[in-house]
Write an enzyme that holds these catalytic residues in place. Structure first.
Site, short mmCIF file in Angstrom:
data_model
loop_
_atom_site.label_atom_id
_atom_site.label_comp_id
_atom_site.label_asym_id
_atom_site.label_seq_id
_atom_site.Cartn_x
_atom_site.Cartn_y
_atom_site.Cartn_z
N THR A 29 0.82 -1.22 0.00
CA THR A 29 0.00 0.00 0.00
C THR A 29 0.85 1.26 0.00
O THR A 29 0.70 2.14 -0.86
CB THR A 29 -0.89 -0.01 1.26
OG1 THR A 29 -1.59 -1.24 1.29
CG2 THR A 29 -1.89 1.13 1.25
N VAL A 30 1.76 1.39 0.98
CA VAL A 30 2.53 2.63 1.09
C VAL A 30 3.52 2.74 -0.07
O VAL A 30 3.73 3.83 -0.63
CB VAL A 30 3.24 2.71 2.46
CG1 VAL A 30 4.03 4.00 2.57
CG2 VAL A 30 2.23 2.63 3.59
N LYS A 37 8.23 0.79 12.18
CA LYS A 37 8.21 1.14 13.61
C LYS A 37 8.64 -0.03 14.50
O LYS A 37 9.32 0.16 15.50
CB LYS A 37 6.82 1.63 14.02
CG LYS A 37 5.70 0.65 13.72
CD LYS A 37 4.60 1.25 12.88
CE LYS A 37 3.86 0.13 12.14
NZ LYS A 37 2.59 0.45 11.64
N GLU A 84 10.17 9.33 9.34
CA GLU A 84 8.97 10.11 9.68
C GLU A 84 7.70 9.27 9.60
O GLU A 84 6.78 9.43 10.42
CB GLU A 84 8.86 11.31 8.72
CG GLU A 84 7.80 12.32 9.08
CD GLU A 84 8.01 12.93 10.44
OE1 GLU A 84 8.91 13.76 10.58
OE2 GLU A 84 7.26 12.59 11.38
N VAL A 136 5.85 6.87 12.63
CA VAL A 136 4.98 7.30 13.75
C VAL A 136 3.91 8.26 13.22
O VAL A 136 4.22 9.35 12.74
CB VAL A 136 5.80 8.02 14.84
CG1 VAL A 136 4.89 8.49 15.98
CG2 VAL A 136 6.90 7.12 15.39
N GLY A 149 -8.87 -1.15 5.65
CA GLY A 149 -7.44 -1.19 5.37
C GLY A 149 -6.55 -0.52 6.41
O GLY A 149 -5.39 -0.26 6.16
N GLU A 190 -3.14 -3.69 10.93
CA GLU A 190 -1.93 -4.42 10.56
C GLU A 190 -2.32 -5.81 10.07
O GLU A 190 -3.43 -6.28 10.34
CB GLU A 190 -1.03 -4.58 11.78
CG GLU A 190 -0.51 -3.27 12.35
CD GLU A 190 0.40 -2.53 11.40
OE1 GLU A 190 1.35 -3.13 10.90
OE2 GLU A 190 0.13 -1.34 11.14
N ASP A 218 1.45 -1.92 18.60
CA ASP A 218 1.79 -0.95 17.54
C ASP A 218 1.97 0.44 18.15
O ASP A 218 2.92 1.16 17.82
CB ASP A 218 0.66 -0.95 16.49
CG ASP A 218 0.91 0.06 15.38
OD1 ASP A 218 1.77 -0.21 14.53
OD2 ASP A 218 0.26 1.13 15.39
N LYS A 243 5.54 2.94 18.63
CA LYS A 243 5.62 4.37 18.31
C LYS A 243 6.01 5.18 19.54
O LYS A 243 6.74 6.18 19.45
CB LYS A 243 4.29 4.84 17.71
CG LYS A 243 4.00 4.13 16.37
CD LYS A 243 2.54 4.26 15.93
CE LYS A 243 2.29 3.50 14.63
NZ LYS A 243 0.87 3.37 14.28
N1 HSE Z 1 -2.15 -0.26 11.89
C1 HSE Z 1 -1.72 1.08 12.07
C2 HSE Z 1 -2.92 1.88 12.56
C3 HSE Z 1 -1.17 1.62 10.78
O1 HSE Z 1 -4.02 1.34 12.68
O2 HSE Z 1 -2.77 3.06 12.84
C4 HSE Z 1 -0.15 2.68 10.90
O3 HSE Z 1 0.93 2.34 11.71
#
Ligand code: HSE
Length: 445
Positions: free
Chosen positions: A18-19, A110, A134, A137, A192, A195, A206, A210
């Site tokens: 995606t990214v 991260k 960048e 986080v 979407g 994770e 997650d 961060k």
């Molecule tokens: N799974 C993470 C979230 C994506 O829901 O924010 C970005 O780190």
């Protein structure tokens, strides 16, 4: 200047999910804007993904898409590698290899930075390339740049983050649409945000990744993930959210970091935030990050914490920094990778959760009998915990009742002992629910 006269900076993309596709799109569509801001041509030179079908997602000349990362890492036209594979391996090996070859690395990883940030920063230092992250986080929010550069003149007092869009989306769905946790999680996954392993989101890890990264930058200390107290949102019920609302609070999964005299607090847990605090208005998948600096006062960043284009935007901003540093030789060491220079990094202990002092919401499921309330308040009182309000929901005819109490500030250790004792009472029918309250901006000790 004509494009043919410009310096060229080749970008190699590892990971075309995606990214990755967002980064490729921005580099292609905004190539001229980037040229005008850099006076150089920042272009996608090659991409790599173990899934060959992804080649069609990435605009590249024929022969520049690889399934073997070695081909990309050994390509002399590539001076900056973007790592968007995620997870620890093989990302760590690829990044280390690129840095050792003197290339710069931009990553959104991260988990890798939270576990091995110090080691990777040292590899960058040794290789002479940049290491920028960048996008690791808060997606599009410039959290890292704000900590490393904009607030460089401040002593950071505290930070509060809504840093997981999936959890915030789920809590918002429960709050405003009365959805169950499971329904809301499925919707977050379909949108979407989650994770690949949604446990990383909903169990809080997650967010902890961060938090480890930002606390380390704020205070020039390594932060071990194991020392961060982490509690997710699975146990939050619509009743708790409704009760929180009646008391004037919203429930958010917060990353909380505070500077203490000789230590720091770093914790992740569901938190009751007063309705008049900006963080309580951050809804859906949006992220926010609040920083208190001694000179700056309060700063709040707000934006999309995930998604193709917002996260891609953060990656490309790092690429622009790398390009500028490369064009201005030697500028790469201008901003220390971890904000503090390596020689000045000092380990600060993270306060155990048992040592924090805060206010609490506690909900007990109990039989509706005379004397129950006095038993509960007696045990809390014996642990020096003072109650600020009490509500009872439900009636004897319909089974156990919910007794909800808010407390004044109390030490966590006393609260845990009291809860253990209360949970053992025969009138208690379920494990007590505890939510910590933050309604006072952290004051330094
Ligand atoms: N799974 C993470 C979230 C994506 O829901 O924010 C970005 O780190």
């Amino acid at each position: 200047m004509d494009e043919s006269d410009m310096d060229r900076i080749g970008v190699g993309l590892l990971g075309c999910g995606t990214v990755g596709t967002g980064v490729a799109k921005i580099l292609a569509e905004n190539r001229e804007i980037l040229q005008s801001r850099l006076g150089a041509d920042l272009y996608l030179a090659a991409a790599c993904d173990k899934e060959p079908a992804r080649e069609k997602e990435i605009p590249l000349p024929r022969g520049r898409f690889f399934t073997d990362a070695e081909e990309l890492l050994n390509d002399p036209d590539i001076s900056v590698v973007v790592e968007l594979i995620g997870g620890i391996e093989p990302a760590k090996t690829f990044i280390t290899q690129a840095l050792a070859a003197g290339k710069s690395v931009v990553t959104a990883n991260k988990a890798l930075l939270a576990h091995h940030g110090g080691e990777i920063a040292a590899a960058a230092q040794k290789g002479g390339g940049d290491l920028l992250f960048e996008a690791a986080v808060g997606g599009v929010m410039p959290v890292i740049k704000t900590l490393r550069e904009s607030l460089a003149g401040n002593r950071i007092l505290s930070m509060y983050g809504i840093l997981n869009g999936t959890c915030n989306y789920i809590l918002s769905k429960i709050t405003f649409e009365g959805k169950t946790f499971d329904q809301a999680l499925s919707e977050a996954q379909a949108a979407g945000y989650a994770e690949a392993d949604p446990g990383l989101d909903v169990d809080g890890m997650d967010t902890a990744h961060k938090l480890a990264i930002t606390a380390s930058l704020a205070w020039g200390t390594p932060v071990d993930l194991d020392h961060i107290y982490v509690e997710g949102i699975r146990r939050i019920t619509p009743l708790d959210i409704r009760m929180a609302g009646e008391f004037g609070y919203r429930v958010k999964l917060l990353a909380i970091a505070k500077r203490r005299r000789n230590s720091i607090e770093c914790r992740v847990h569901p938190t009751m935030v007063p309705m008049d605090n900006l963080l309580s208005s951050v809804n859906g998948a949006m992220n926010a990050f609040m920083i208190h600096g001694d000179a700056a006062g309060e700063i709040v960043l707000y934006g999309q914490g995930a998604g193709r284009m917002p996260t891609g935007s953060a990656v490309v901003s790092d690429l622009v920094d790398v390009a500028r540093n490369r064009l201005c030789r030697g500028a790469g060491c201008r901003v220390p990778i971890l904000s503090t220079t390596p020689e000045q990094m000092r380990r600060l202990p993270v306060l155990p959760i048992s040592d924090i002092v805060t206010r609490y919401y506690v909900r007990f499921s109990a039989a509706d009998r005379p004397g129950v309330l006095s038993k509960l308040s007696g045990i809390l009182g014996a642990h020096d915990i003072s109650i600020s309000s009490v509500h009872q929901k439900g009636r004897r005819a319909t089974g156990p009742v919910s007794i909800v109490m808010l407390t004044h500030e109390a030490p966590e250790s006393g609260m845990q002992q009291a809860l253990e004792q209360i949970a053992g009472l025969d009138v208690i029918t379920d494990k007590p629910m505890l939510i910590r309250i933050e309604d006072d901006n952290a004051q330094e000790e």
